[in-house]
Design a protein around this motif. Structure first.
Motif, mmCIF file in Angstrom:
data_model
loop_
_atom_site.group_PDB
_atom_site.id
_atom_site.type_symbol
_atom_site.label_atom_id
_atom_site.label_comp_id
_atom_site.label_asym_id
_atom_site.label_seq_id
_atom_site.Cartn_x
_atom_site.Cartn_y
_atom_site.Cartn_z
ATOM 1 N N ASN A 133 -35.402 -15.037 -23.736
ATOM 2 C CA ASN A 133 -36.655 -15.332 -23.025
ATOM 3 C C ASN A 133 -37.086 -16.787 -23.189
ATOM 4 O O ASN A 133 -38.229 -17.116 -22.895
ATOM 5 N N GLY A 134 -36.244 -17.633 -23.666
ATOM 6 C CA GLY A 134 -36.572 -19.043 -23.799
ATOM 7 C C GLY A 134 -36.962 -19.440 -25.212
ATOM 8 O O GLY A 134 -37.197 -20.598 -25.489
ATOM 9 N N GLY A 135 -37.076 -18.500 -26.093
ATOM 10 C CA GLY A 135 -37.297 -18.795 -27.494
ATOM 11 C C GLY A 135 -38.722 -19.036 -27.919
ATOM 12 O O GLY A 135 -39.047 -18.895 -29.075
ATOM 13 N N HIS A 136 -39.620 -19.446 -27.002
ATOM 14 C CA HIS A 136 -40.985 -19.780 -27.410
ATOM 15 C C HIS A 136 -42.039 -19.184 -26.489
ATOM 16 O O HIS A 136 -42.877 -19.914 -25.967
ATOM 17 N N PRO A 137 -42.045 -17.873 -26.279
ATOM 18 C CA PRO A 137 -43.109 -17.298 -25.452
ATOM 19 C C PRO A 137 -44.447 -17.298 -26.203
ATOM 20 O O PRO A 137 -44.511 -17.628 -27.383
ATOM 21 N N GLU A 138 -45.501 -16.953 -25.498
ATOM 22 C CA GLU A 138 -46.830 -16.850 -26.108
ATOM 23 C C GLU A 138 -46.805 -15.803 -27.219
ATOM 24 O O GLU A 138 -46.010 -14.868 -27.195
ATOM 25 N N GLU A 139 -47.715 -15.955 -28.184
ATOM 26 C CA GLU A 139 -47.767 -15.030 -29.317
ATOM 27 C C GLU A 139 -47.954 -13.584 -28.861
ATOM 28 O O GLU A 139 -47.284 -12.681 -29.354
ATOM 29 N N GLU A 141 -47.051 -12.226 -26.119
ATOM 30 C CA GLU A 141 -45.790 -11.759 -25.535
ATOM 31 C C GLU A 141 -44.772 -11.428 -26.614
ATOM 32 O O GLU A 141 -43.984 -10.499 -26.461
ATOM 33 N N LEU A 142 -44.789 -12.216 -27.695
ATOM 34 C CA LEU A 142 -43.875 -11.933 -28.811
ATOM 35 C C LEU A 142 -44.165 -10.564 -29.416
ATOM 36 O O LEU A 142 -43.248 -9.796 -29.697
ATOM 37 N N TYR A 143 -45.453 -10.273 -29.624
ATOM 38 C CA TYR A 143 -45.817 -8.975 -30.194
ATOM 39 C C TYR A 143 -45.401 -7.831 -29.278
ATOM 40 O O TYR A 143 -44.846 -6.830 -29.708
ATOM 41 N N GLU A 144 -45.674 -7.986 -27.987
ATOM 42 C CA GLU A 144 -45.326 -6.942 -27.026
ATOM 43 C C GLU A 144 -43.817 -6.740 -26.979
ATOM 44 O O GLU A 144 -43.332 -5.614 -26.961
ATOM 45 N N MET A 145 -43.075 -7.847 -26.964
ATOM 46 C CA MET A 145 -41.621 -7.756 -26.945
ATOM 47 C C MET A 145 -41.115 -7.095 -28.234
ATOM 48 O O MET A 145 -40.223 -6.246 -28.207
#
Length: 192
Positions: A133-139, A141-145
């Protein structure tokens, strides 16, 4: 007279044997009742554990998950869905009760999710997904992922066999599972 005594002894022996033969079923019945009482306690203790397992697996997810529920929700997961995935395929067998007085334990064997494998597969899958996903999504988005990946890893986890001795106590004539026994069952089911 000698013959009379012989008949008396013989009659006495026959009477004694007849009494003994007649008494054996009664003694066996008394012994069976005594064993039944002990077996009744064992069965009652086993039933207390069965009732507790039913209550645990039927309880609301936040109750069973305790403090972990808020962390699971932070990952964007519904606790009921998470618990459903975790308990899918889980089964148990209630074994022998070992009782002494008003305390004891009941052996429980369970087939449960192997959570040790979940953690390592989660690390790998999460890292791969984050990099894809590009390595640096929003925080957020990280939790959801992370929640989605964790749920997939739990569903893919193999089942493993485990067992525990669950504490039981007898109070007011009834067998129950005390707090330490409840903790052992939760740990057994959830693999913690």
């Amino acid at each position: 007279m000698g013959t009379g005594r012989g008949l008396t002894r013989c009659a006495t022996r026959r009477a004694f044997l007849a009494f003994g033969a007649a008494s054996l079923p009664a003694l066996a019945l008394v012994g069976l009742c005594a064993c039944e009482k002990g077996a009744g306690d064992g069965e009652a203790a086993r039933q207390a554990v069965a009732d507790e397992l039913t209550a645990l697996t039927g309880s609301s997810a936040p109750d069973l998950l305790g403090d972990a529920a808020s962390g699971i929700e932070k990952l964007g997961l519904d606790c009921r869905e998470f618990l459903s995935a975790l308990l899918d395929g889980v089964s148990w067998e209630i074994g022998e009760a070992t009782l002494e007085g008003s305390a004891g334990s009941v052996r429980v064997a369970a087939s449960r999710r192997a959570l040790s494998g979940v953690l390592s597969s989660f690390d790998d899958a999460y890292t791969a997904q984050a990099l894809a996903n590009g390595g640096h999504p929003e925080e957020s988005e990280l939790y959801e992922m992370a929640g989605e990946v964790l749920l997939e890893c739990i569903r893919a986890a193999r089942l493993e066999e485990a067992s525990a001795d669950v504490a039981v106590v007898k109070s007011d004539g009834s067998w129950t599972v005390p707090q330490e026994g409840q903790a052992a069952l939760t740990s057994l089911l959830l693999g913690s």
